[in-house]
Design a protein around this motif. Structure first.
Motif, PDB file in Angstrom:
ATOM      1  N   ARG A  95      31.968  74.069  54.430  1.00 24.96           N
ATOM      2  CA  ARG A  95      31.598  73.311  53.224  1.00 24.96           C
ATOM      3  C   ARG A  95      32.720  72.397  52.747  1.00 24.96           C
ATOM      4  O   ARG A  95      32.484  71.243  52.378  1.00 24.96           O
ATOM      5  CB  ARG A  95      31.198  74.284  52.111  1.00 24.96           C
ATOM      6  CG  ARG A  95      30.012  75.154  52.480  1.00 24.96           C
ATOM      7  CD  ARG A  95      29.746  76.213  51.427  1.00 24.96           C
ATOM      8  NE  ARG A  95      28.948  75.709  50.329  1.00 24.96           N
ATOM      9  CZ  ARG A  95      28.666  76.402  49.237  1.00 24.96           C
ATOM     10  NH1 ARG A  95      29.126  77.633  49.093  1.00 24.96           N
ATOM     11  NH2 ARG A  95      27.935  75.874  48.275  1.00 24.96           N
TER      12      ARG A  95
ATOM     13  N   ARG B 186      33.158  67.638  52.701  1.00 19.53           N
ATOM     14  CA  ARG B 186      33.203  66.843  51.459  1.00 19.53           C
ATOM     15  C   ARG B 186      33.218  65.341  51.717  1.00 19.53           C
ATOM     16  O   ARG B 186      32.440  64.603  51.093  1.00 19.53           O
ATOM     17  CB  ARG B 186      34.421  67.248  50.620  1.00 19.53           C
ATOM     18  CG  ARG B 186      34.269  68.586  49.915  1.00 19.53           C
ATOM     19  CD  ARG B 186      35.366  68.789  48.887  1.00 19.53           C
ATOM     20  NE  ARG B 186      36.688  68.743  49.516  1.00 19.53           N
ATOM     21  CZ  ARG B 186      37.832  68.711  48.845  1.00 19.53           C
ATOM     22  NH1 ARG B 186      37.828  68.705  47.519  1.00 19.53           N
ATOM     23  NH2 ARG B 186      38.981  68.678  49.482  1.00 19.53           N
TER      24      ARG B 186
ATOM     25  N   ALA C   1      28.427  64.470  44.832  1.00 18.93           N
ATOM     26  CA  ALA C   1      28.577  64.790  46.250  1.00 18.93           C
ATOM     27  C   ALA C   1      29.694  65.777  46.509  1.00 18.93           C
ATOM     28  O   ALA C   1      29.698  66.469  47.528  1.00 18.93           O
ATOM     29  CB  ALA C   1      28.839  63.500  47.030  1.00 18.93           C
TER      30      ALA C   1
ATOM     31  N   ARG D 210      29.773  64.279  52.827  1.00 24.18           N
ATOM     32  CA  ARG D 210      28.808  64.258  51.726  1.00 24.18           C
ATOM     33  C   ARG D 210      28.982  63.006  50.868  1.00 24.18           C
ATOM     34  O   ARG D 210      28.004  62.405  50.413  1.00 24.18           O
ATOM     35  CB  ARG D 210      28.952  65.512  50.854  1.00 24.18           C
ATOM     36  CG  ARG D 210      28.467  66.794  51.513  1.00 24.18           C
ATOM     37  CD  ARG D 210      28.242  67.907  50.486  1.00 24.18           C
ATOM     38  NE  ARG D 210      29.437  68.225  49.735  1.00 24.18           N
ATOM     39  CZ  ARG D 210      30.371  69.090  50.132  1.00 24.18           C
ATOM     40  NH1 ARG D 210      30.260  69.703  51.296  1.00 24.18           N
ATOM     41  NH2 ARG D 210      31.421  69.351  49.376  1.00 24.18           N
TER      42      ARG D 210
ATOM     43  N   MET E  66      24.931  69.546  57.679  1.00 27.80           N
ATOM     44  CA  MET E  66      26.110  69.816  56.836  1.00 27.80           C
ATOM     45  C   MET E  66      26.068  71.224  56.255  1.00 27.80           C
ATOM     46  O   MET E  66      27.110  71.872  56.103  1.00 27.80           O
ATOM     47  CB  MET E  66      26.181  68.802  55.684  1.00 27.80           C
ATOM     48  CG  MET E  66      26.642  67.425  56.076  1.00 27.80           C
ATOM     49  SD  MET E  66      26.658  66.331  54.615  1.00 27.80           S
ATOM     50  CE  MET E  66      26.434  64.743  55.397  1.00 27.80           C
TER      51      MET E  66
ATOM     52  N   ARG F 150      22.183  65.998  56.296  1.00 29.00           N
ATOM     53  CA  ARG F 150      22.421  66.957  55.205  1.00 29.00           C
ATOM     54  C   ARG F 150      22.089  68.382  55.648  1.00 29.00           C
ATOM     55  O   ARG F 150      22.790  69.334  55.275  1.00 29.00           O
ATOM     56  CB  ARG F 150      21.596  66.566  53.981  1.00 29.00           C
ATOM     57  CG  ARG F 150      22.045  65.264  53.320  1.00 29.00           C
ATOM     58  CD  ARG F 150      21.343  65.049  51.999  1.00 29.00           C
ATOM     59  NE  ARG F 150      21.598  63.730  51.457  1.00 29.00           N
ATOM     60  CZ  ARG F 150      20.755  62.705  51.535  1.00 29.00           C
ATOM     61  NH1 ARG F 150      19.566  62.865  52.124  1.00 29.00           N
ATOM     62  NH2 ARG F 150      21.068  61.538  51.032  1.00 29.00           N
TER      63      ARG F 150
ATOM     64  N   PRO G 179      28.771  70.896  46.855  1.00 30.24           N
ATOM     65  CA  PRO G 179      27.770  71.101  47.899  1.00 30.24           C
ATOM     66  C   PRO G 179      26.510  71.761  47.364  1.00 30.24           C
ATOM     67  O   PRO G 179      26.563  72.583  46.451  1.00 30.24           O
ATOM     68  CB  PRO G 179      28.477  72.006  48.914  1.00 30.24           C
ATOM     69  CG  PRO G 179      29.542  72.694  48.119  1.00 30.24           C
ATOM     70  CD  PRO G 179      29.964  71.724  47.054  1.00 30.24           C
TER      71      PRO G 179
END
Length: 286
Positions: free
Chosen positions: A236, A240, A282, A243, A231, A228, A285
């Motif tokens: 971003r 996805r 999720a 995430r 990420m 994370r 972000p």
């Protein structure tokens, strides 16, 4: 004539998508967040992994599997030399060219499948387990993040950590299923420290098994945290799908930790309503 995803023939795209959907996985639905070009690149990557994994899982001696794995090595090498013989080859070639997918990552996936094919893995040492996680999961992640839209060093770190987190979660979830196949992926150092037998069936009924599983779960959690953090340094939008996978698997790990491996033969799952809520969260972000 309208443009098709990856500029591939519709029939080729359909063949690749059918491989994915025949597997019965929810993968196709999860990749729905991607635009068509990237979605079909992921379908091709998944189809490659699925077909190579099928070779490793066949009930055949290693001597019979090795030539088929070698064929896959040659087939992937051929794609980088412009040789594409069937629909999957052609969609993979388009994906490689569009997203600069690396041959070494495809080769690492085959290496991981070969580890499963050449011997029954029972209580590997920590270094071997980490190598297996890198080949079986993180290598797939390195291909995937590029298809998602981020080829940075930070994206490779997402693949490094998220792949390990996902694979360790799978190992903790599938203890009973693996034991039926004579396999035990928990590392011998942790099993020995906790007093758990190194035999798969004996380990499954050991009262000390939960203690060993908690240690591996803690490792998986650290990888989720590191993934994370990586990420947040990446594109971003591209992250996805990553995430989504991280959130879904973290929920599985949380369910396992709460159950504390009191019934390790039972495969636990996350309720559908919770999966939906996790997915929605999720997509936004942090």
């Amino acid at each position: 004539m309208s443009q098709t995803p990856l500029d591939c023939a519709p029939d080729d795209l359909q063949v690749v998508e059918q491989i994915v959907r025949r597997s019965g996985t929810s993968f196709a639905r999860g990749m729905g967040v991607l635009p068509p070009d990237r979605r079909y690149a992921m379908f091709a990557i998944y189809a490659f992994c699925r077909l190579v994994d099928d070779v490793a899982d066949e009930d055949l001696p290693f001597d019979a599997k090795l030539p088929r794995l070698q064929e896959w090595r040659g087939r992937i090498a051929g794609l980088y030399e412009g040789c594409a013989a069937d629909p999957l080859d052609r969609v993979l070639t388009a994906s490689i060219e569009r997203y600069d997918l690396r041959e070494t990552d495809f080769a690492a996936v085959i290496d991981g499948m070969q580890m499963d094919a050449e011997e029954v893995i029972v209580a590997p040492d920590l270094a071997t387990l980490d190598l297996y996680c890198d080949r079986a999961a993180s290598a797939v992640g390195r291909l995937s993040v590029r298809a998602f839209g981020d080829s940075s060093a930070e994206a490779d770190q997402v693949a490094f950590h998220l792949g390990r987190a996902l694979q360790l979660t799978n190992i903790l979830r599938d203890l009973g299923e693996d034991a039926e196949r004579g396999r035990l992926y928990l590392p011998r150092e942790v099993l020995t420290r906790c007093g758990v037998p190194l035999d798969p069936e004996a380990a499954l009924v050991s009262p000390s098994l939960p203690a060993a599983c908690r240690i591996i779960a803690a490792r998986a959690k650290l990888h989720f945290v590191a993934a994370r953090a990586a990420m947040r340094l990446c594109d971003r939008k591209a992250m996805r799908p990553a995430r989504l996978m991280a959130a879904s698997y973290a929920a599985i790990l949380s369910t396992l930790v709460k159950a504390d491996w009191r019934e390790p033969s039972r495969r636990l799952s996350v309720p559908a309503w919770r999966k939906l809520l996790i997915g929605l969260r999720a997509l936004v972000p942090a």
